[in-house]
Motif scaffolding. Structure first.
Motif, PDB file in Angstrom:
ATOM      1  N   HIS A 175     103.090  54.244 -31.807  1.00  0.00           N
ATOM      2  CA  HIS A 175     101.684  54.625 -32.027  1.00  0.00           C
ATOM      3  C   HIS A 175     101.152  55.344 -30.784  1.00  0.00           C
ATOM      4  O   HIS A 175     100.048  55.076 -30.312  1.00  0.00           O
ATOM      5  N   LEU A 180      94.709  51.081 -29.353  1.00  0.00           N
ATOM      6  CA  LEU A 180      95.003  49.862 -30.104  1.00  0.00           C
ATOM      7  C   LEU A 180      94.259  48.691 -29.471  1.00  0.00           C
ATOM      8  O   LEU A 180      94.405  48.434 -28.272  1.00  0.00           O
ATOM      9  N   SER A 181      93.476  47.992 -30.263  1.00  0.00           N
ATOM     10  CA  SER A 181      92.706  46.867 -29.736  1.00  0.00           C
ATOM     11  C   SER A 181      93.612  45.687 -29.431  1.00  0.00           C
ATOM     12  O   SER A 181      94.726  45.575 -29.967  1.00  0.00           O
ATOM     13  N   LYS A 182      93.135  44.777 -28.585  1.00  0.00           N
ATOM     14  CA  LYS A 182      93.891  43.566 -28.281  1.00  0.00           C
ATOM     15  C   LYS A 182      94.109  42.745 -29.551  1.00  0.00           C
ATOM     16  O   LYS A 182      95.165  42.147 -29.742  1.00  0.00           O
ATOM     17  N   GLU A 183      93.096  42.734 -30.424  1.00  0.00           N
ATOM     18  CA  GLU A 183      93.213  41.971 -31.669  1.00  0.00           C
ATOM     19  C   GLU A 183      94.313  42.539 -32.561  1.00  0.00           C
ATOM     20  O   GLU A 183      95.089  41.795 -33.159  1.00  0.00           O
ATOM     21  N   THR A 184      94.374  43.867 -32.635  1.00  0.00           N
ATOM     22  CA  THR A 184      95.420  44.507 -33.436  1.00  0.00           C
ATOM     23  C   THR A 184      96.797  44.191 -32.877  1.00  0.00           C
ATOM     24  O   THR A 184      97.725  43.846 -33.623  1.00  0.00           O
ATOM     25  N   LEU A 185      96.937  44.298 -31.571  1.00  0.00           N
ATOM     26  CA  LEU A 185      98.231  44.021 -30.946  1.00  0.00           C
ATOM     27  C   LEU A 185      98.632  42.569 -31.143  1.00  0.00           C
ATOM     28  O   LEU A 185      99.792  42.274 -31.437  1.00  0.00           O
ATOM     29  N   GLU A 187      97.745  40.507 -33.562  1.00  0.00           N
ATOM     30  CA  GLU A 187      98.094  40.264 -34.969  1.00  0.00           C
ATOM     31  C   GLU A 187      99.448  40.872 -35.314  1.00  0.00           C
ATOM     32  O   GLU A 187     100.272  40.245 -35.978  1.00  0.00           O
ATOM     33  N   ARG A 188      99.712  42.090 -34.848  1.00  0.00           N
ATOM     34  CA  ARG A 188     100.951  42.771 -35.218  1.00  0.00           C
ATOM     35  C   ARG A 188     102.171  42.230 -34.471  1.00  0.00           C
ATOM     36  O   ARG A 188     103.264  42.186 -35.029  1.00  0.00           O
ATOM     37  N   ASP A 193      97.000  35.838 -37.181  1.00  0.00           N
ATOM     38  CA  ASP A 193      95.755  36.587 -37.117  1.00  0.00           C
ATOM     39  C   ASP A 193      94.506  35.725 -37.152  1.00  0.00           C
ATOM     40  O   ASP A 193      93.399  36.246 -37.135  1.00  0.00           O
ATOM     41  N   GLY A 196      92.888  35.807 -32.257  1.00  0.00           N
ATOM     42  CA  GLY A 196      93.506  36.758 -31.360  1.00  0.00           C
ATOM     43  C   GLY A 196      93.220  36.365 -29.920  1.00  0.00           C
ATOM     44  O   GLY A 196      92.066  36.198 -29.548  1.00  0.00           O
TER      45      GLY A 196
END
Length: 234
Positions: A175, A180-185, A187-188, A193, A196
């Motif tokens: 990407h 990319l947010s910390k929350e996205t990282l 969760e992924r 989820d 976070g």
């Protein structure tokens, strides 16, 4: 019915260990318990477990020492359990190679969810086929990743990365130039989820910077976008 996954619990409080074992066995896990640090090192290094649930406060050797020793030979998720709320303990555990942590007191359902999430992410990483079938590599700037062999090279030198470090770097490279947010990282990469945790993400970002940046104190590759997250710069 067993799901074929084996969990090692390293916990000196027998009541807590038995509760953890009971709920994990209900979900089909095979569980073994040891109650001290040296035994945790010996059993954990056997290679027969899919995940290690490791308490911080242990007799003989604390959880940090056990984690450090196991990471020399073991490549499976290590989930640290701590009664302390201080971020410094969480950061220290993550810095030594733990994949995640959970703070006492916790609900049995949260424990099982964390275990399942870490196992699922580990399996996804091991089975991931991010490269073309011809074995070609992903290359951005001075960083080259060969997903089929899970090898990473920076400026021609091969790096040794832990599970989450590797998956985080691969996700960032896939990407490139995206914020990319910390929350996205979280969760992924961690796959859980419900909550976070910014400390978990920040520690792993800093560990990657130490390994890939020419000057980790002034990162040019993994950039912080204040108030938004991180960007992998091409």
């Amino acid at each position: 019915m067993s799901n074929g996954k084996k969990i090692l619990i390293v916990e000196d409080d027998s009541a807590i260990a038995e509760i953890e074992r009971d709920y994990l066995e209900i979900d089909g896990f095979e569980v073994q318990i040891v109650d001290n640090g040296p035994a945790g090192i010996e059993r954990g290094a056997s290679g027969e477990f899919n995940l290690i649930l490791l308490d911080v406060m242990l007799p003989g050797a604390d959880g940090f020492a056990v984690c450090r020793k196991l990471r020399e030979t073991v490549d499976v998720p290590i989930l640290m359990v701590t009664a302390r709320q201080e971020d410094i303990d969480k950061i220290r555990g993550l810095g030594l190679g733990a994949d995640d942590y959970i703070v006492k007191p916790f609900s049995p359902s949260e424990l099982v969810a964390r275990v399942k999430a870490n196992l699922a992410q580990y399996e996804r990483l091991r089975n991931r086929g991010g490269a073309p079938k011809d074995g070609s590599e992903l290359k951005v700037g001075q960083i080259a990743i060969r997903p089929q062999s899970r090898r990473v090279y920076v400026r021609g030198e091969e790096l040794t990365l832990k599970n989450k470090e590797y998956e985080l770097l691969l996700f960032l490279v896939e990407h490139v130039d995206m914020v990319l947010s910390k929350e996205t990282l979280y969760e992924r990469i961690w796959g859980y989820d419900a909550i976070g945790d910014s400390a978990t993400v920040a520690v792993h970002i800093n560990r990657l910077r130490d390994k890939i940046e020419e000057n980790p104190g002034d990162p040019k590759v993994i950039q912080t976008v204040w108030g938004a997250g991180y960007r992998f710069k091409a």
